[in-house]
Design a protein around this motif. Structure first.
Motif, short mmCIF file in Angstrom:
data_model
loop_
_atom_site.label_atom_id
_atom_site.label_comp_id
_atom_site.label_asym_id
_atom_site.label_seq_id
_atom_site.Cartn_x
_atom_site.Cartn_y
_atom_site.Cartn_z
N SER A 34 0.95 -1.17 0.08
CA SER A 34 0.07 0.24 0.01
C SER A 34 0.81 1.17 -0.13
O SER A 34 0.62 2.06 0.97
N GLN A 35 1.72 1.33 -0.93
CA GLN A 35 2.72 2.36 -0.63
C GLN A 35 2.08 3.70 -1.68
O GLN A 35 1.90 3.38 -2.86
N ASN A 36 1.74 4.49 -0.63
CA ASN A 36 1.39 6.02 -1.50
C ASN A 36 2.19 6.91 -0.88
O ASN A 36 2.04 6.93 0.39
N PHE A 37 2.99 7.57 -1.57
CA PHE A 37 3.76 8.64 -0.91
C PHE A 37 3.25 9.86 -1.01
O PHE A 37 2.53 10.50 -2.07
N LEU A 38 3.50 10.78 0.19
CA LEU A 38 2.99 11.99 0.40
C LEU A 38 3.90 12.79 -0.16
O LEU A 38 5.19 13.02 0.26
N GLY A 63 7.08 2.95 8.80
CA GLY A 63 6.81 3.16 7.31
C GLY A 63 7.40 4.52 7.08
O GLY A 63 6.52 5.09 5.99
N PRO A 64 8.66 4.69 6.95
CA PRO A 64 9.10 6.16 6.51
C PRO A 64 9.06 6.41 5.06
O PRO A 64 9.02 7.19 4.49
N GLY A 65 9.38 5.10 4.35
CA GLY A 65 9.34 5.15 2.76
C GLY A 65 10.74 5.88 2.54
O GLY A 65 11.51 5.90 3.00
N GLU A 85 10.96 0.38 8.60
CA GLU A 85 10.43 0.00 7.27
C GLU A 85 10.76 -1.26 6.76
O GLU A 85 11.74 -1.92 6.95
N LYS A 86 9.52 -1.72 6.45
CA LYS A 86 9.52 -3.22 5.81
C LYS A 86 10.44 -3.47 4.37
O LYS A 86 10.92 -4.55 4.11
N PHE A 90 13.95 1.11 0.51
CA PHE A 90 14.25 2.50 1.02
C PHE A 90 15.44 2.82 1.87
O PHE A 90 15.50 3.83 2.23
N ASP A 113 9.26 -5.67 9.78
CA ASP A 113 7.73 -5.41 9.89
C ASP A 113 7.49 -5.00 11.19
O ASP A 113 7.77 -5.55 12.23
N ILE A 114 6.74 -3.80 11.32
CA ILE A 114 6.27 -3.38 12.60
C ILE A 114 5.50 -4.36 13.47
O ILE A 114 5.70 -4.39 14.70
N ASN A 143 2.41 7.00 8.47
CA ASN A 143 1.41 7.12 7.36
C ASN A 143 1.58 5.66 6.89
O ASN A 143 2.41 5.22 5.84
N PRO A 145 0.11 1.58 5.70
CA PRO A 145 -1.22 0.97 5.27
C PRO A 145 -2.31 0.88 6.16
O PRO A 145 -1.98 0.58 7.50
C1 LIG Z 1 1.72 4.80 2.72
S1 LIG Z 1 3.50 4.58 2.25
C2 LIG Z 1 4.17 6.00 3.35
C3 LIG Z 1 5.50 6.40 2.79
C4 LIG Z 1 5.87 7.58 3.56
N1 LIG Z 1 5.87 7.69 5.06
C5 LIG Z 1 5.14 8.91 2.87
O1 LIG Z 1 4.32 9.29 3.87
O2 LIG Z 1 5.41 9.13 2.07
C6 LIG Z 1 3.56 3.34 3.73
C7 LIG Z 1 4.93 2.77 4.11
O3 LIG Z 1 4.86 1.83 5.23
C8 LIG Z 1 5.78 0.68 4.81
N2 LIG Z 1 5.25 -0.49 5.37
C9 LIG Z 1 4.09 -1.26 4.96
N3 LIG Z 1 3.80 -2.04 5.83
C10 LIG Z 1 4.79 -2.14 6.71
C11 LIG Z 1 5.04 -2.75 8.24
N4 LIG Z 1 4.33 -3.91 8.28
N5 LIG Z 1 5.80 -2.45 8.81
C12 LIG Z 1 6.88 -1.43 8.47
N6 LIG Z 1 6.40 -0.63 7.50
C13 LIG Z 1 5.64 -1.19 6.39
C14 LIG Z 1 5.68 0.75 3.28
O4 LIG Z 1 6.89 0.29 2.89
C15 LIG Z 1 5.83 2.37 2.85
O5 LIG Z 1 7.01 2.75 2.90
#
Ligand SMILES: C[S@@+](CC[C@H](N)C(=O)[O-])C[C@H]1O[C@@H](n2cnc3c(N)ncnc32)[C@H](O)[C@@H]1O
Length: 339
Positions: A34-38, A63-65, A85-86, A90, A113-114, A143, A145
């Motif tokens: 669910s990667q949607n970057f802000l 999930g810093p992406g 960050e999973k 990144f 994975d958190i 931010n 999923p």
């Molecule tokens: C919606 S993106 C947001 C990225 C960034 N923080 C932004 O705001 O642009 C979600 C981020 O959470 C990471 N992610 C998804 N599931 C995760 C998990 N279970 N544990 C840690 N990170 C996770 C994704 O790889 C992605 O980088």
């Protein structure tokens, strides 16, 4: 004061913009994560501002992406930042950020994975203090999923309910993003048609604030839904001070038939042959009108229902482990799936 505050802000050396980072590292968004970057700096800063105190606090970002929110956190002068960050793609860009901050902000990067990581081990010892009036200097921002945020919240609530110290993490204020509808439900007060079991659960252990919306168009790629930002600040005393599993069970069952009188859901806490009698008794002890609908019940009244249920299972211990999942009609399942 404002000038002093400004002076504490950390200026990062010139770094590639988030757009460049995405291009540079060929970071194609993964749908399965669910990667949607802000991409809007003003909205990113607004999320970080909503989190409250950052300066001299430990901030855990999930999930810093590519690091958009991370940069904004760093500007506020935190004591330490823990990033989880999973997606390993990144990590190089986050390391670039950590290098740029060397000597000013301590940044730990964890690839994982958190939901499977014990983040308590990365939190400095001096932040892990016993339960006191003031909240610990630690903040959690993500931010994520939406599905991960919801699981995180429920885990956090259970941690808060246990109040085992020293465990500052379970008292950390959380600032998380959700699908707008879910965010609104979490904060929904009594009489609000959006109220659901997540509202009562969250509000039992935390002060829940719906902060603001983020339009889907602020993300790349654009998600199908708009997003809501919510803060949850653990309260020193919950409204219902009973074991987590009991509270969760009573609230879940009372809401299990959302459109009906709430007593219909409460009946499913008891075996078929006694359910009408026991549920009536429960409502009588709690002094709640059985023909209220679940969304019409206040948090404190849910507390009375939980206490009444607790009293009944003390009298009839054989009901305590009753498998209370209600036999569901299609319409109920559909409604619940939307929560
Ligand atoms: C919606 S993106 C947001 C990225 C960034 N923080 C932004 O705001 O642009 C979600 C981020 O959470 C990471 N992610 C998804 N599931 C995760 C998990 N279970 N544990 C840690 N990170 C996770 C994704 O790889 C992605 O980088």
């Amino acid at each position: 004061m404002a000038a002093a505050k400004k002076a504490l802000q950390i200026r990062l050396p010139p770094l590639p913009s988030i757009k460049d980072v995405i291009r540079l590292y060929k970071l194609r968004a993964l749908r399965e994560l669910s990667q949607n970057f802000l991409m809007e700096p003003k909205l990113i800063d607004k999320i970080v501002k909503a989190a409250g105190h950052i300066e001299n606090h430990v901030v855990c970002e999930v999930g810093p992406g590519p690091g958009g929110i991370t940069r904004s956190i760093i500007h506020q002068g935190p004591k330490k930042v823990v990033l989880i960050e999973k997606d390993p793609r990144f990590i190089p860009t986050l390391e670039l950020l950590a290098d740029a901050c060397k000597g000013r902000v301590d940044i730990d990067i964890i690839t994982g994975d958190i939901l499977k990581t014990d983040i308590a081990q990365f939190i400095p010892e001096d932040t892990k203090h016993e339960w006191t009036d003031s909240p610990p200097p630690i903040n959690l921002i993500g931010n994520l999923p939406f599905s991960v945020s919801t699981i995180l919240i429920v885990r956090w609530l259970e941690m808060i309910s246990k109040r085992e110290g020293p465990w500052s993490l379970g008292r950390a204020r959380m600032t998380l993003t959700f699908q707008k509808e879910v965010a609104e439900r979490m904060a929904a007060p009594i009489m609000d048609k959006q109220r659901c079991r997540l509202s009562v659960m969250c509000q039992n252990w935390c002060n829940v604030k719906y902060k603001f919306d983020i339009p889907g168009s602020a993300f790349v790629p654009k998600p199908e839904v708009d997003v809501g930002v919510v803060t949850l600040t653990p309260m020193k005393k919950p409204i219902i001070n009973l074991p987590f599993k009991l509270v969760e069970k009573v609230i879940r069952q009372v809401f299990s038939m959302r459109q009906k009188y709430s007593i219909r859901g409460a009946q499913t806490l008891f075996p078929e042959e006694v359910r009408e009698e026991m549920a009536l008794r429960m409502y009588k002890i709690a002094e709640i009108d059985p023909i209220t609908r679940p969304f019409q019940i206040a948090n404190g009244e849910f507390g009375r229902l939980c206490e009444a249920y607790n009293e009944i299972i003390k009298m009839y211990p054989e009901f305590e482990n009753y498998d209370n999942r209600a036999p569901k009609k299609k319409s109920d399942v559909e409604v619940e799936a939307k929560i």
